[in-house]
Design an enzyme around this catalytic site. Structure first.
Site, short mmCIF file in Angstrom:
data_model
loop_
_atom_site.label_atom_id
_atom_site.label_comp_id
_atom_site.label_asym_id
_atom_site.label_seq_id
_atom_site.Cartn_x
_atom_site.Cartn_y
_atom_site.Cartn_z
N ASN A 241 0.82 -1.22 0.00
CA ASN A 241 0.00 0.00 0.00
C ASN A 241 0.85 1.26 0.00
OD1 ASN A 241 0.87 -0.72 2.58
ND2 ASN A 241 -0.82 0.30 3.59
N ASP B 101 -1.08 -5.67 12.21
CA ASP B 101 -1.63 -4.86 11.10
C ASP B 101 -1.11 -3.42 11.23
OD1 ASP B 101 -2.97 -4.61 8.75
OD2 ASP B 101 -4.95 -4.40 9.63
#
Lengths: 309, 418
Positions: free
Chosen positions: B96, B306
């Site tokens: 990302n 995460d």
């Protein structure tokens, strides 16, 4: 002298019962004032209020402005249909710019839920939430309860149904909190697609049959369908919505008792209520508007008196 | 690099020294001696710490650093430093970035940026070009360059046929396909879990259904295609059930859960605090209990932080506009130790490696030193002072945690806090 338990009016859920009582008693006084030949008091001559409307509004903005002017506050207005974020400036910066011009209180309408709560943590001014997304619209709920109290003597023990688009409505949510706090029973009624799935966990009844709902209630608060907040269709057509959830005179007359009809405006005549219902003696829609000024005067006055301390 | 670790309790079920306290001698990055008392004639650097425990190096299967493109959030250099001080010797880094990591040269860039570091960086390549969900990226070519999995970070593949083709195609070279469990039409503009709290706050909800539909779809696809599927960051009780059933059918599926989804319910959002805005959203107590059970019984294969640093400009704004994500490396051990036994904590911090094709090295003489060092018991309130990351968006801020990492010894290097 009694005072509010809060320094901002961010939502009904942050108030207690005594706060609402105090606001209503203060509003009683201001309602008398605005019906005098000279409709103005000098209470807030040293207070400057900024009305920041990041979302379209006509009646709420006018009502606040009138309330502020009748209290002799200095008023500045800022309207932008676009949220500040889209223009590249953050909300905090926008508001701090205005506050640096020595503003004491901010009345804000904003498209995002929690915008008022967020602002109250980051700027040094008293904040009144004039509607934040689908979160709360506390002054509307206060004036609605005030109007029920005026018409029926008390809110406690009354049965109130809120009809229409509950999912996108800050008015519905604030009304649920306000009515429950004062001991009223609350039901919501509308197509399932416009009722939040978990709203029953708030302790409200859910009904999808309008006739049943109206037969149950003392007061029906008819909400507008907020097409502008819908990204997809939640019902096939306005015609079909009206067939199921519109109140007309025949329906009203066929009920077991005479119920009170409310509407926060703006009315879509012929959609959620017909003209003859809106203009009937059972309707207190215009009383709500007048009471709105008195209630907003009370809220502003009570919060301003905390600033002065 | 030569180091003598003194009096360390070894937590490594693969090691013959499991649950014993030993001295460990490391020479040139290799464990050369393990014994209850080792003398230090060559005057190597000694590592002594309170309540010192060591285990195989920890691995996080979902970490975001921002570089290239979002260096204001985090750089690879500081991100790896954060991982090291948090006890991690290996991280799989999401694609990302800007541009998205979707080609052989992008993977090579990440590898070269992270070379010569104590922490091993394992790049995850995007599954589709630009993570747009339209065309498959060059998966084989990225695999050749060292991509360990393929994932459009937090972007669901809406088109089921594309997911079908991805699973089929990647199975040619045993590639690991990741699918974010969210059906986007159902989640709509939601920003938190759909339940009583979202109703009270007037925030749009993401129903558990959005996740479960996607998990069910992907499991059906996997049954049809074969291949290897990893479902990162599940968050609902029904997802656990679905994956459990799939595993019974011997489908080649694994999944992870984010530590914060094991820890917080959506009730914490009452104040519109954007540090709690994460995806998948914080759910309910029932979900938490099912997820913890899933970790305990092995249905959930690994936990992840995460870790997703977001700069303050994207967090200190209205809730609807704030970015999703929290940092998590620094608080990982301390949070897990509040939930699991030390044995389970270490198991979930190390087990994911195999799935991502990463070698493990147990604590034994002759093996290369790939070791996490920590105190599993120290209690403290997690604060900004504990954050190494460039961005400070920590969901665990102000939480009382149990356990703190001292650092790592890996890749013939030591990174240890004082």
């Amino acid at each position: 002298m009694s005072e509010l338990s809060v320094n901002h009016l961010l939502g009904i859920k942050y108030l207690n019962k005594q706060d609402i009582q105090l606001i209503f008693e203060t509003a009683d006084h201001f309602k008398e004032v605005i019906n005098r030949p000279i409709k103005k008091v000098p209470s807030l001559r040293d207070i400057t209020i900024a009305n920041l409307f990041f979302e379209n509004s006509t009646r709420t903005k006018l009502s606040f402005e009138l309330a502020e002017k009748r209290l002799s506050a200095d008023v500045i207005n800022f309207s932008s249909a676009q949220s500040s974020v889209k223009k590249g400036e953050t909300l905090i910066d926008t508001v701090n710019n205005i506050l640096s011009m020595k503003v004491d209180m901010v009345v804000m309408r904003h498209p995002n839920p929690g915008a008022g709560v967020f602002l109250s943590k980051h700027v040094n001014a008293s904040i009144i939430n004039a509607g934040d997304g689908a979160h709360e619209h506390p002054t509307q709920a206060l004036l609605d309860s005030y109007s029920i109290r005026e018409k029926l003597g008390d809110v406690k023990g009354k049965k109130v149904v809120i009809v229409g688009d509950i999912l996108h409505s800050r008015v519905a949510l604030s009304n649920v909190f306000a009515l429950q706090l004062q001991g009223a029973e609350v039901m919501v009624c509308g197509p399932k697609t416009l009722i939040p799935k978990y709203i029953n966990k708030l302790g409200v009844k859910v009904e999808t049959n309008l006739r049943k709902a109206l037969n149950w209630c003392d007061v029906a608060n008819m909400l507008r369908v907020q097409n502008e907040r819908m990204e997809i269709s939640y019902f096939p057509s306005t015609r079909e919505y009206t067939q199921q959830f519109g109140v007309n005179k025949d329906l009203l007359d066929s009920l077991d008792k005479e119920i009170t009809i409310m509407h926060p405006g703006p009315i879509n005549r012929g959609v959620e209520i017909t003209s003859d219902v809106a203009d009937s003696k059972q309707s207190i829609i215009l009383d709500q508007v007048q009471n709105g000024v008195a209630v907003r005067m009370a809220v502003i006055y009570l919060l301003a008196s905390k600033i002065k301390q | 690099m030569n180091i003598l670790i003194k009096s360390a309790t070894i937590i490594d079920s693969k090691s013959e020294f499991h649950n014993t306290t030993q001295d460990i001698l490391i020479e040139n990055g290799v464990i050369t001696k393990i014994s209850s008392s080792i003398k230090n004639p060559k005057n190597y650097k000694e590592v002594k710490r309170d309540n010192l425990h060591i285990s195989q190096g920890w691995f996080d299967s979902s970490v975001s650093f921002g570089e290239p493109g979002y260096e204001e959030r985090e750089t690879i250099k500081n991100g790896l430093k954060t991982a090291a001080y948090s006890g991690y010797t290996a991280v799989a880094v999401n694609a990302n970035t800007n541009p998205v990591i979707d080609s052989n040269s992008d993977i090579t860039f990440l590898n070269s940026k992270a070379s010569n570091n104590a922490v091993s960086l394992f790049p995850i390549g995007a599954l589709t070009v630009g993570s747009k969900g339209e065309d498959l990226a060059e998966l084989f070519d990225m695999n050749t360059a060292g991509a360990v999995a393929f994932y459009d970070y937090k972007k669901p593949i809406s088109n089921p046929n594309l997911m079908k083709i991805a699973l089929q195609y990647a199975s040619n070279f045993d590639g690991l396909v990741c699918s974010f469990p969210q059906e986007n039409k159902i989640s709509g503009n939601g920003v938190m879990n759909e339940n009583i709290t979202s109703t009270k706050l007037g925030l749009k909800g993401i129903p558990a259904l959005a996740e479960e539909l996607q998990v069910a779809r992907d499991l059906f696809l996997l049954e049809y295609t074969g291949g290897k599927l990893h479902i990162p960051t599940i968050s609902t009780a029904t997802s656990v059930t679905l994956i459990k059933e799939a595993k019974k059918k011997k489908l080649d599926v694994t999944c992870s859960v984010a530590i914060h989804n094991l820890y917080f319910t959506d009730d914490v959002l009452t104040d519109f605090n954007t540090n709690f805005k994460v995806l998948p959203p914080l759910r309910t107590q029932t979900d938490i209990e099912a997820l913890i059970e899933g970790v305990k019984d092995g249905t959930i294969d690994m936990v992840t932080t995460d870790h997703n640093p977001i700069d303050i400009e994207d967090k200190k704004i209205e809730f609807d506009h704030a970015s999703y994500g929290t940092i998590g490396l620094e608080s990982a051990l301390g949070a897990l130790q509040n939930l699991f036994t030390i044995k389970k904590t270490i198991e979930v911090l190390t087990k994911g490696k195999t799935r991502f094709g990463i070698e493990s090295s147990s604590i034994a003489v002759g093996n290369r030193a790939d070791i996490s060092l920590f105190d599993p018991d120290s209690k403290y309130t997690f604060s900004k002072a504990d954050i190494v990351s460039r961005s400070k968006n920590a969901i665990f801020e102000n939480e009382t945690l149990k356990g703190k990492a001292y650092g790592i010894i890996a890749n013939n290097k030591a990174v240890l806090n004082s």
